[in-house]
Design an enzyme around this catalytic site. Structure first.
Site, PDB file in Angstrom:
ATOM      1  N   TYR A  31       5.124  56.238  -8.618  1.00 52.75           N
ATOM      2  CA  TYR A  31       4.899  54.989  -7.902  1.00 52.75           C
ATOM      3  C   TYR A  31       3.611  54.321  -8.371  1.00 52.75           C
ATOM      4  O   TYR A  31       2.807  54.923  -9.092  1.00 52.75           O
ATOM      5  CB  TYR A  31       4.855  55.216  -6.381  1.00 52.75           C
ATOM      6  CG  TYR A  31       3.559  55.809  -5.864  1.00 52.75           C
ATOM      7  CD1 TYR A  31       3.226  57.135  -6.113  1.00 52.75           C
ATOM      8  CD2 TYR A  31       2.649  55.039  -5.141  1.00 52.75           C
ATOM      9  CE1 TYR A  31       2.038  57.677  -5.647  1.00 52.75           C
ATOM     10  CE2 TYR A  31       1.452  55.577  -4.671  1.00 52.75           C
ATOM     11  CZ  TYR A  31       1.155  56.898  -4.922  1.00 52.75           C
ATOM     12  OH  TYR A  31      -0.029  57.424  -4.469  1.00 52.75           O
ATOM     13  N   HIS A  99      18.764  71.129  -9.690  1.00 61.52           N
ATOM     14  CA  HIS A  99      17.389  70.980 -10.175  1.00 61.52           C
ATOM     15  C   HIS A  99      17.309  70.324 -11.548  1.00 61.52           C
ATOM     16  O   HIS A  99      16.415  69.537 -11.812  1.00 61.52           O
ATOM     17  CB  HIS A  99      16.682  72.333 -10.199  1.00 61.52           C
ATOM     18  CG  HIS A  99      16.306  72.828  -8.838  1.00 61.52           C
ATOM     19  ND1 HIS A  99      17.238  73.180  -7.895  1.00 61.52           N
ATOM     20  CD2 HIS A  99      15.103  72.997  -8.250  1.00 61.52           C
ATOM     21  CE1 HIS A  99      16.633  73.561  -6.787  1.00 61.52           C
ATOM     22  NE2 HIS A  99      15.326  73.454  -6.967  1.00 61.52           N
ATOM     23  N   LYS A 145       1.138  59.776 -11.268  1.00 63.13           N
ATOM     24  CA  LYS A 145       1.155  59.187  -9.917  1.00 63.13           C
ATOM     25  C   LYS A 145       2.519  59.467  -9.283  1.00 63.13           C
ATOM     26  O   LYS A 145       3.357  58.573  -9.138  1.00 63.13           O
ATOM     27  CB  LYS A 145       0.824  57.688  -9.988  1.00 63.13           C
ATOM     28  CG  LYS A 145       0.261  57.150  -8.677  1.00 63.13           C
ATOM     29  CD  LYS A 145      -0.461  55.851  -8.899  1.00 63.13           C
ATOM     30  CE  LYS A 145      -0.792  55.129  -7.605  1.00 63.13           C
ATOM     31  NZ  LYS A 145      -1.565  55.896  -6.626  1.00 63.13           N
ATOM     32  N   GLU A 177     -11.294  64.117  -5.837  1.00 61.37           N
ATOM     33  CA  GLU A 177     -11.088  62.749  -5.339  1.00 61.37           C
ATOM     34  C   GLU A 177     -10.699  62.827  -3.869  1.00 61.37           C
ATOM     35  O   GLU A 177     -10.569  63.919  -3.312  1.00 61.37           O
ATOM     36  CB  GLU A 177     -10.006  62.042  -6.162  1.00 61.37           C
ATOM     37  CG  GLU A 177      -8.690  62.787  -6.171  1.00 61.37           C
ATOM     38  CD  GLU A 177      -7.620  62.125  -7.036  1.00 61.37           C
ATOM     39  OE1 GLU A 177      -7.794  60.973  -7.448  1.00 61.37           O
ATOM     40  OE2 GLU A 177      -6.589  62.774  -7.265  1.00 61.37           O
ATOM     41  N   LEU A 201      -6.577  61.476 -10.413  1.00 59.34           N
ATOM     42  CA  LEU A 201      -5.787  60.302 -10.778  1.00 59.34           C
ATOM     43  C   LEU A 201      -6.732  59.261 -11.397  1.00 59.34           C
ATOM     44  O   LEU A 201      -7.750  58.916 -10.781  1.00 59.34           O
ATOM     45  CB  LEU A 201      -5.103  59.682  -9.556  1.00 59.34           C
ATOM     46  CG  LEU A 201      -4.203  58.526  -9.975  1.00 59.34           C
ATOM     47  CD1 LEU A 201      -2.825  59.040 -10.372  1.00 59.34           C
ATOM     48  CD2 LEU A 201      -4.085  57.474  -8.908  1.00 59.34           C
TER      49      LEU A 201
END
Ligand code: PDD
Length: 280
Positions: A31, A99, A145, A177, A201
């Site tokens: 995303y 899977h 992400k 973070e 990230l």
């Protein structure tokens, strides 16, 4: 609300998501969140570049970035407010649960929408927010992400249950973070943020702030720092698309610096909003 769904802008009621969607079954998707300032996307190309890295990171092929950009622009045309955030999610499509990847040619699921930004919490901005530290128990590919955000969700909830704004992840004693933002500290007039590794990230806001600091000749070091360094810093702040620049004035109950938003935090916050062309 209008949303972009698999190639077309439609009413949200028209969206039919399958229970076989791999996003639902496996969190098999990525995303992006992009800030809209004055009806324009902030740093669109950088977000798309990161999206392409995320897609490559999970071996998801067949996404047309140019088409996404066109779709995002038509959403923007029907967006009624000045400021907001676009959410974009791409999953590996729908296929009976297994899977292994679905057969080649299974179309990815693509969804985007723009919602108005909530009114800024001015009190939080002036006084800063209180946070806790939490063990960083995420996987080793945080640079992707991914929509698999359960550790982030659990850490944020833990912080909220203690009346705190957020949790800052610590791995092997070093700050990585926050649950949805990067972390900067200021010590002795120098701005410090951790270099990007697979455990962080690479935030677009972080990148822009580094550029702003360099343009302004502010002393800056990309250096890992410990939870103790953070506690002893003069200033601590979070950076992110929705967070923007947010002062942190308490960590694990200890007051940071003066207990107010510090001068470097203020300068960078203003500079960021100026660069984004924000209203205030
Ligand atoms: N989060 N680190 C994490 C774990 C994040 O989820 C985010 C952004 C950031 C900051 O990145 P950027 O400056 O590119 O927004 C750092 C988004 C906003 C979210 O999950 O809502």
């Amino acid at each position: 609300m209008k949303v972009y769904w698999n190639g077309a802008v439609v009413d949200e009621e028209a969206v039919r998501l399958s229970f076989d969607d791999r996003g639902f079954l496996f969190a098999d998707g990525v995303y992006e969140v992009v800030h809209v300032y004055r009806r324009q996307f902030f740093e669109w190309e950088r977000h798309m570049a990161r999206l392409q890295r995320s897609l490559a990171g999970i071996d998801l092929e067949g996404v047309d970035i140019a088409a996404l950009s066109l779709g995002a622009n038509s959403l923007l045309e029907s967006f009624g407010a000045d400021e907001g955030a676009l959410y974009l999610e791409i999953t590996r499509g729908a296929y009976p649960r297994s899977h292994a990847f679905p057969p080649q040619g299974t179309p990815p699921t693509v969804l985007m929408w723009i919602r108005p930004a909530p009114a800024p919490d001015l009190r939080a901005w002036e006084q800063g927010v209180a946070v806790m530290t939490a063990a960083d128990d995420r996987w080793a590919k945080v640079w992707i992400k991914t929509i698999g955000l359960l550790p982030n969700v659990l850490a944020k909830e833990k912080a909220h249950r203690r009346g705190l704004f957020d949790a800052i992840f610590v791995r092997d004693g070093m700050v990585t973070e926050a649950t949805s933002a990067n972390v900067f500290i200021v010590r002795g007039g120098e701005l410090v943020t951790a270099p990007v590794t697979n455990y962080i990230l690479p935030g677009i806001t972080r990148e822009v702030l580094i550029e702003i600091a360099r343009e302004r000749h502010m002393p800056l070091t990309l250096l890992p720092f410990s939870a103790d360094d953070m506690l002893q810093a003069d200033e601590v702040f979070l950076s992110g698309t929705t967070t923007e620049v947010l002062p942190v004035t308490q960590v694990d109950g200890a007051v940071i610096g003066s207990g107010q938003a510090g001068p470097v935090t203020r300068e960078l916050s203003q500079a960021l909003r100026q660069r984004a062309g924000a209203v205030s």
